[in-house]
Design a protein around this motif. Sequence first.
Motif, PDB file in Angstrom:
ATOM      1  N   HIS A  58       1.756   2.943   9.924  1.00  0.00           N
ATOM      2  CA  HIS A  58       2.320   4.287   9.709  1.00  0.00           C
ATOM      3  C   HIS A  58       1.650   5.096   8.459  1.00  0.00           C
ATOM      4  O   HIS A  58       1.731   6.195   8.334  1.00  0.00           O
ATOM      5  CB  HIS A  58       3.748   4.093   9.524  1.00  0.00           C
ATOM      6  CG  HIS A  58       4.623   3.822  10.656  1.00  0.00           C
ATOM      7  ND1 HIS A  58       4.489   4.307  11.861  1.00  0.00           N
ATOM      8  CD2 HIS A  58       5.485   2.652  10.777  1.00  0.00           C
ATOM      9  CE1 HIS A  58       5.455   3.760  12.575  1.00  0.00           C
ATOM     10  NE2 HIS A  58       6.058   2.801  11.959  1.00  0.00           N
ATOM     11  N   TYR A  59       0.892   4.585   7.852  1.00  0.00           N
ATOM     12  CA  TYR A  59       0.410   5.162   6.503  1.00  0.00           C
ATOM     13  C   TYR A  59      -0.955   5.907   6.955  1.00  0.00           C
ATOM     14  O   TYR A  59      -1.604   6.381   5.845  1.00  0.00           O
ATOM     15  CB  TYR A  59       0.227   4.204   5.382  1.00  0.00           C
ATOM     16  CG  TYR A  59       1.572   3.836   4.883  1.00  0.00           C
ATOM     17  CD1 TYR A  59       2.684   4.183   5.250  1.00  0.00           C
ATOM     18  CD2 TYR A  59       1.331   2.709   3.939  1.00  0.00           C
ATOM     19  CE1 TYR A  59       3.824   3.675   4.424  1.00  0.00           C
ATOM     20  CE2 TYR A  59       2.477   2.261   3.298  1.00  0.00           C
ATOM     21  CZ  TYR A  59       3.883   2.790   3.422  1.00  0.00           C
ATOM     22  OH  TYR A  59       5.195   2.360   2.931  1.00  0.00           O
ATOM     23  N   GLN A  60      -1.438   5.732   8.165  1.00  0.00           N
ATOM     24  CA  GLN A  60      -2.857   6.134   8.460  1.00  0.00           C
ATOM     25  C   GLN A  60      -2.786   7.622   8.267  1.00  0.00           C
ATOM     26  O   GLN A  60      -1.665   8.375   8.978  1.00  0.00           O
ATOM     27  CB  GLN A  60      -3.137   5.761   9.808  1.00  0.00           C
ATOM     28  CG  GLN A  60      -3.618   3.896   9.742  1.00  0.00           C
ATOM     29  CD  GLN A  60      -4.771   3.898   9.042  1.00  0.00           C
ATOM     30  OE1 GLN A  60      -5.801   4.282   9.595  1.00  0.00           O
ATOM     31  NE2 GLN A  60      -4.527   3.128   7.663  1.00  0.00           N
ATOM     32  N   GLY A 120      -8.679  -1.957   1.386  1.00  0.00           N
ATOM     33  CA  GLY A 120      -8.295  -3.308   0.897  1.00  0.00           C
ATOM     34  C   GLY A 120      -6.890  -3.084   0.483  1.00  0.00           C
ATOM     35  O   GLY A 120      -6.301  -1.893   1.129  1.00  0.00           O
ATOM     36  N   CYS A 121      -6.160  -3.679  -0.379  1.00  0.00           N
ATOM     37  CA  CYS A 121      -4.875  -3.242  -1.015  1.00  0.00           C
ATOM     38  C   CYS A 121      -5.008  -3.937  -2.233  1.00  0.00           C
ATOM     39  O   CYS A 121      -5.171  -4.954  -2.440  1.00  0.00           O
ATOM     40  CB  CYS A 121      -3.860  -4.101  -0.153  1.00  0.00           C
ATOM     41  SG  CYS A 121      -2.358  -3.923  -0.716  1.00  0.00           S
ATOM     42  N   SER A 122      -4.547  -2.913  -3.072  1.00  0.00           N
ATOM     43  CA  SER A 122      -4.728  -3.472  -4.506  1.00  0.00           C
ATOM     44  C   SER A 122      -3.469  -4.286  -4.956  1.00  0.00           C
ATOM     45  O   SER A 122      -3.749  -5.032  -5.687  1.00  0.00           O
ATOM     46  CB  SER A 122      -4.403  -2.094  -5.337  1.00  0.00           C
ATOM     47  OG  SER A 122      -3.298  -1.455  -5.124  1.00  0.00           O
ATOM     48  N   HIS A 247       2.139  -5.428  -8.125  1.00  0.00           N
ATOM     49  CA  HIS A 247       2.926  -4.260  -7.450  1.00  0.00           C
ATOM     50  C   HIS A 247       2.106  -3.516  -6.523  1.00  0.00           C
ATOM     51  O   HIS A 247       1.017  -3.595  -6.573  1.00  0.00           O
ATOM     52  CB  HIS A 247       3.463  -3.435  -8.757  1.00  0.00           C
ATOM     53  CG  HIS A 247       2.729  -2.845  -9.420  1.00  0.00           C
ATOM     54  ND1 HIS A 247       1.896  -3.562 -10.532  1.00  0.00           N
ATOM     55  CD2 HIS A 247       1.901  -1.542  -9.424  1.00  0.00           C
ATOM     56  CE1 HIS A 247       0.969  -2.802 -10.867  1.00  0.00           C
ATOM     57  NE2 HIS A 247       0.914  -1.708  -9.988  1.00  0.00           N
ATOM     58  N   CYS A 248       2.723  -2.436  -5.803  1.00  0.00           N
ATOM     59  CA  CYS A 248       1.853  -1.590  -4.975  1.00  0.00           C
ATOM     60  C   CYS A 248       1.894  -0.176  -5.871  1.00  0.00           C
ATOM     61  O   CYS A 248       2.780   0.256  -6.574  1.00  0.00           O
ATOM     62  CB  CYS A 248       2.842  -1.095  -3.895  1.00  0.00           C
ATOM     63  SG  CYS A 248       2.296   0.616  -3.037  1.00  0.00           S
ATOM     64  N   SER A 249       0.442   0.140  -6.013  1.00  0.00           N
ATOM     65  CA  SER A 249       0.171   1.079  -6.710  1.00  0.00           C
ATOM     66  C   SER A 249       0.497   2.367  -6.535  1.00  0.00           C
ATOM     67  O   SER A 249       0.393   3.570  -6.742  1.00  0.00           O
ATOM     68  CB  SER A 249      -1.434   1.221  -7.092  1.00  0.00           C
ATOM     69  OG  SER A 249      -2.325   0.765  -5.964  1.00  0.00           O
ATOM     70  N   VAL A 250       0.781   2.582  -5.078  1.00  0.00           N
ATOM     71  CA  VAL A 250       1.360   3.868  -4.669  1.00  0.00           C
ATOM     72  C   VAL A 250       3.106   3.996  -4.661  1.00  0.00           C
ATOM     73  O   VAL A 250       3.531   4.811  -5.350  1.00  0.00           O
ATOM     74  CB  VAL A 250       1.249   3.887  -2.974  1.00  0.00           C
ATOM     75  CG1 VAL A 250       1.895   5.123  -2.519  1.00  0.00           C
ATOM     76  CG2 VAL A 250      -0.363   3.918  -2.695  1.00  0.00           C
ATOM     77  N   HIS A 251       3.880   2.911  -4.503  1.00  0.00           N
ATOM     78  CA  HIS A 251       5.205   2.871  -4.534  1.00  0.00           C
ATOM     79  C   HIS A 251       5.602   2.738  -6.009  1.00  0.00           C
ATOM     80  O   HIS A 251       6.704   3.036  -6.445  1.00  0.00           O
ATOM     81  CB  HIS A 251       5.889   1.788  -3.614  1.00  0.00           C
ATOM     82  CG  HIS A 251       5.727   2.037  -2.293  1.00  0.00           C
ATOM     83  ND1 HIS A 251       4.491   1.772  -1.405  1.00  0.00           N
ATOM     84  CD2 HIS A 251       6.398   2.839  -1.362  1.00  0.00           C
ATOM     85  CE1 HIS A 251       4.771   2.059  -0.218  1.00  0.00           C
ATOM     86  NE2 HIS A 251       5.916   2.693  -0.329  1.00  0.00           N
ATOM     87  N   SER A 339      -4.919   5.178  -1.105  1.00  0.00           N
ATOM     88  CA  SER A 339      -6.229   5.534  -1.259  1.00  0.00           C
ATOM     89  C   SER A 339      -7.148   4.634  -0.123  1.00  0.00           C
ATOM     90  O   SER A 339      -8.264   5.059   0.495  1.00  0.00           O
ATOM     91  CB  SER A 339      -7.022   5.617  -2.682  1.00  0.00           C
ATOM     92  OG  SER A 339      -7.001   4.309  -3.145  1.00  0.00           O
ATOM     93  N   THR A 340      -6.730   3.311  -0.073  1.00  0.00           N
ATOM     94  CA  THR A 340      -7.195   2.354   0.575  1.00  0.00           C
ATOM     95  C   THR A 340      -6.876   2.528   1.897  1.00  0.00           C
ATOM     96  O   THR A 340      -7.793   2.566   3.055  1.00  0.00           O
ATOM     97  CB  THR A 340      -7.012   1.028   0.201  1.00  0.00           C
ATOM     98  OG1 THR A 340      -5.498   0.863   0.148  1.00  0.00           O
ATOM     99  CG2 THR A 340      -7.899   0.639  -1.001  1.00  0.00           C
ATOM    100  N   MET A 341      -5.482   3.077   2.555  1.00  0.00           N
ATOM    101  CA  MET A 341      -5.166   3.218   3.783  1.00  0.00           C
ATOM    102  C   MET A 341      -6.115   4.449   4.284  1.00  0.00           C
ATOM    103  O   MET A 341      -6.490   4.455   5.505  1.00  0.00           O
ATOM    104  CB  MET A 341      -3.940   3.635   3.893  1.00  0.00           C
ATOM    105  CG  MET A 341      -2.866   2.576   3.867  1.00  0.00           C
ATOM    106  SD  MET A 341      -2.524   1.794   5.600  1.00  0.00           S
ATOM    107  CE  MET A 341      -1.536   0.513   5.282  1.00  0.00           C
TER     108      MET A 341
END
Length: 392
Positions: A58-60, A120-122, A247-251, A339-341
């Motif tokens: 969904h984040y694409q 990737g995913c931070s 943690h998620c750098s977005v949320h 940014s990675t999505m």
Amino acid sequence: MSLVDLPLLPLGKGRDLDAERGVECPGDLPAASDPDLVERARAAKAALGDRLFVLGHHYQRDEVIQFADVTGDSFKLARDAAGRPDAEFIVFCGVHFMAESADILTAPSQQVVLPDLAAGCSMADMARLRQVEDAWDAMGDAGIQDSVVPVTYMNSSADIKAFCGRNGGVVCTSSNADVALDWAFAQKPAGEAKILFLPDQHLGRNTAVLQMGIGLDECVVWDPHLPSGGLTADELAHARMILWKGHCSVHGRFTEDVVDELRAKHPGINILVHPECPHEVVLKADLVGSTEFIIKTIEAAEPGTVWAIGTELNLVKRLADNHPDKTIVFLNRNVCYCSTMNRIDLPHLVWALENLVAGQVVNQITVDPETEADALVALQRMLDLPGKSHRD
Ligand code: 13P
Ligand code: SF4
């Protein structure tokens, strides 16, 4: 060093050849704005037919999600990937850990492709296998290891999932974290179990406190950069949730003051957030749930209602576009995409698809057989969990 071991490095030609392998889409591809790209993606998909299955998180971006055969959150996509054994190629429009899970859950003859290896995913990078093994040994030294059940969020590398599989643990997603915790607590005699929750402290804390009734004082944070995680023997002995410091750098960017500001500006507004948000933000929200839950909630909402959503911006913008009868605003003053999505763009998708048409598999994601076998144990435990969450 395998690609799986690579941390997210600043991109830039020539700085790290390994990290940048699979990032470019060379050839005659025009800029992302070129209208021909849409036609080329359609033509490549048509040429591949049923041999191809495209999954889209969904984040694409909109330009990419339009070519997904199915869309979903990470739980739904893991199930969907496993549900198409006839597809020769699975193109994953998402991030690396999702493509790894798809490779684990599909047959060896099926090939999984991630159009840009820099997706990737931070958060996943915040728990490395060596750090987790060191933590596990330290828990052995502290005399609590026998009581600990490791639970990892889907947003982790395959080797962390394999660690959980080897050590009696399970994978969870934001859709089923409460059910996974119920399962994990039941693996030890009543009152004895402790959970090591990897790698997202916020999902772990929010689920434990708000859905399972565990006290905030029973949650401790394991900092992999400190000896014994920065915890005393007493703190470990009394903890029920040992939360990895990830943690998620977005949320992680959603804050309480924006909730207050929006409530003052729009009386009656509904605040809807993802459980990767910090606990204080979730406490101030009206509803919390996975991306799939967020979408269903907006679909079911009455026309004329007002919503502020705390999750990735591509999804929030799409929800606002698709529901013009409701007012939907973003729970942040700043732009905050993952940014990675966003690395997966139309040129990369076209490049991957056209190579498949030409008989070449580019950017294939493969998990080594030993890791795959152990990770599958933990993933299968998740897929076998009862479907009902506390929210249902
Ligand atoms: P879900 O898709 O499980 O809601 O997770 C959100 C996310 O951050 C994916 O990277
Ligand atoms: Fe990772 Fe957060 Fe991006 Fe999801 S949104 S891929 S958890 S950084």
